[in-house]
Scaffold this motif. Structure first.
Motif, short mmCIF file in Angstrom:
data_model
loop_
_atom_site.label_atom_id
_atom_site.label_comp_id
_atom_site.label_asym_id
_atom_site.label_seq_id
_atom_site.Cartn_x
_atom_site.Cartn_y
_atom_site.Cartn_z
N TYR A 2 0.82 -1.20 0.00
CA TYR A 2 0.00 0.00 0.00
C TYR A 2 0.86 1.26 0.00
O TYR A 2 2.04 1.24 0.39
N ASP B 247 -4.00 1.06 -2.81
CA ASP B 247 -3.41 -0.27 -2.96
C ASP B 247 -2.39 -0.26 -4.10
O ASP B 247 -2.13 0.80 -4.70
N SER C 221 -8.90 1.47 7.60
CA SER C 221 -8.62 0.51 6.53
C SER C 221 -8.38 -0.89 7.06
O SER C 221 -8.63 -1.88 6.37
#
Length: 518
Positions: free
Chosen positions: A3, A20, A52
């Motif tokens: 990420y 991502d 997240s």
């Protein structure tokens, strides 16, 4: 999965996003900017990581866009004491360093300088013989007085060797880690403007050190320990933290360019005008082939004229927190004063007592924030007049950015975009995206790394093809130093400017390459 974490610090909000490895937005947030900056960065970072649910160790790249360097210059705070060495005696003694600077800025930096032998003519011939002993004597005299040194040679873009010699002598005298700024690596042609930019770069040494250290500590505090860290440059690309420590001036103007790059990515448009409305200002820039258009004129930074690379940006005092007033004659004013990051304390819809543009948007039914009942008694006619004022301000700014009379495409982003009217004269189409409020942080996250090199060549002394190849190689080296992967580098721009006043087909060559993160 890997990420990216992108953070952009604005005057009102600090935005954060997580992307991502396919550059899809996983999570985003807006947190209020804090007075110490670091707390706002940490708060925004913590929110997106917690929401997240990802493992912080899987964040491989972290990017920061910040206005700290700009603010330091404007506010004259936290600047380093700078010693200025100009190589150009006796040709340049009639105009000394710090000419036309405000006394407040001169005092903040020490104002001390010396003009030594050296420098070059436009054809590379020496103005006077460079004397290393003269430099050594000056450094002995200055011992312990300064925190940074700026070195400026006349036409050093042709002959940078003398500046490098001075830098080597400074390192020997003051230590290998002592910060030295060389004008050949910072500004363009024009001695005074290049000198000004170099002095500012040297002055920002402490600011950028504090910023990068604070960013690194915030990451470690949240468990992000394996990420490569970058800062945003003002051309819409990134640079490694180590590179940023040497060239902090390149962060000036990076906020608007992050928005421009993020807007381009979200809208999948490469040529348009980008309007980024924040809490305090509305910034307009032009997308050209996916990158911000660069200013072609000298730019004032905190009242100081410089000639280093800057984006072509117009900022007006209009944002979601702009204060709306009406005088005794019925004249309506919008901004430039703003409640800024205190909007949730001061705006009417949040229970405050200050009328803002956000209150107007809520009254007109364009926004669903706060409590609409708190602005129900606002005259609808008055609200529409305020909207007309906002429309006029934006249309005027758009006209300044246009290069033709034809209608243009406009990408609207920023947390304050709720105050923009649905139609604007001179605009063919307005494009928005749900992620538009955090376009600046997205721009920081998806950016590439660039290398930008400029030099004057005589095409009579070196073939044009060789000159262009030489410039491209230098640009590549700079991009790699800034954190680009060598095998991804590509040439994106070549600019040749013949210098009519110089003989020998003298030409200023500027080359830009970009590459992916290393």
């Amino acid at each position: 999965m890997n990420y990216r974490l992108g953070i952009d610090v604005g005057g009102t909000n600090t935005d954060a996003v997580i992307l991502d490895d396919q550059l899809n937005v996983i999570e985003s947030t807006k947190a209020h900017t804090t007075e110490d900056i670091e707390t706002g960065i940490y708060n925004a970072m913590k929110i997106v990581i917690d929401r997240s649910g990802i493992n912080p160790n899987n964040i491989t790249h972290a990017m920061l866009g910040t206005t700290q360097c700009t603010n330091a210059i404007v506010e004259r705070k936290n600047l380093a004491k700078v010693g200025v060495i100009r190589l150009g005696y006796p040709a340049t003694v009639s105009i000394s360093p710090y000419t036309s600077w405000l006394s407040s800025m001169i005092n903040a930096l020490s104002g001390k300088f010396d003009i030594l032998h050296g420098g070059a003519e436009y054809n590379g011939a020496p103005i006077s013989e460079f004397d290393p002993q003269e430099v050594k004597r000056l450094l002995d005299k200055w011992q312990g007085q300064f925190e940074s040194i700026a070195v400026i040679g006349v036409f050093s873009s042709i002959k940078p060797e003398q500046e490098q010699q001075v830098a080597d002598l400074v390192k020997k005298a003051y230590g290998k880690d002592f910060p030295v700024s060389l004008s050949a690596t910072i500004g363009s042609i024009g001695l005074i403007e290049r000198e000004n930019a170099t002095i500012l770069n040297a002055a920002l040494h402490k600011v950028i050190e504090r910023t990068t250290d604070g960013f690194s500590k915030s990451l470690i505090h949240e468990g992000v320990t394996s990420a490569k860290t970058y800062l945003c440059q003002n051309d819409g690309t990134l640079m490694s933290v180590d590179f940023a420590r040497n060239y902090p001036i390149l962060t000036i103007g990076s906020g608007p360019t992050n928005s421009i790059r993020g807007a381009s990515y979200l809208a999948q448009i490469k040529n348009a005008i980008v309007l980024d409305i924040g809490g305090t200002t509305a910034d307009l820039g032009v997308l050209t082939n996916g990158f911000p258009r660069e200013s072609s004129i000298a730019v004032d930074v905190g009242g100081i004229r410089t000639n280093f690379r800057m984006p072509d940006i117009i900022s007006i005092g209009l944002g979601g927190g702009s204060i709306v007033t009406k005088d005794d004659e019925g004249q309506i004013s919008v901004g430039p004063e703003s409640v800024g990051y205190k909007i949730e304390e001061k705006a009417l819809v949040f229970g405050g007592n200050t009328l803002t543009t956000t209150d107007i948007a809520v009254r007109l039914g364009k926004a669903d924030v706060g409590d609409p009942r708190k602005v129900a008694d606002l005259s609808l006619e008055f609200a529409k007049k305020v909207e007309e004022k906002i429309q006029s301000m934006l249309e005027s700014a758009i006209d300044q950015m246009k290069t033709s009379s034809e209608d243009i495409d406009l990408i609207l982003v920023g947390g304050g975009s709720i105050i923009a009217p649905e139609r604007l004269q001179g605009v063919h189409k307005i494009t928005q995206n749900p992620q538009g409020p955090v376009a600046n942080a997205i721009g920081a996250s998806i950016a590439q790394v660039s290398g930008d090199f400029e030099k004057i060549y005589s095409y009579e002394q070196i073939k044009r093809e060789q000159a262009l190849k030489d410039a491209q190689e230098h640009a590549k080296h700079q991009a790699i130093a800034a954190g680009a992967a060598q095998d991804t580098l590509e040439l994106v721009d070549v600019n040749e400017t013949p210098l009519a006043y110089a003989p020998g087909e003298t030409t200023k060559v500027r080359v830009k390459v970009v590459g992916e993160l290393n």
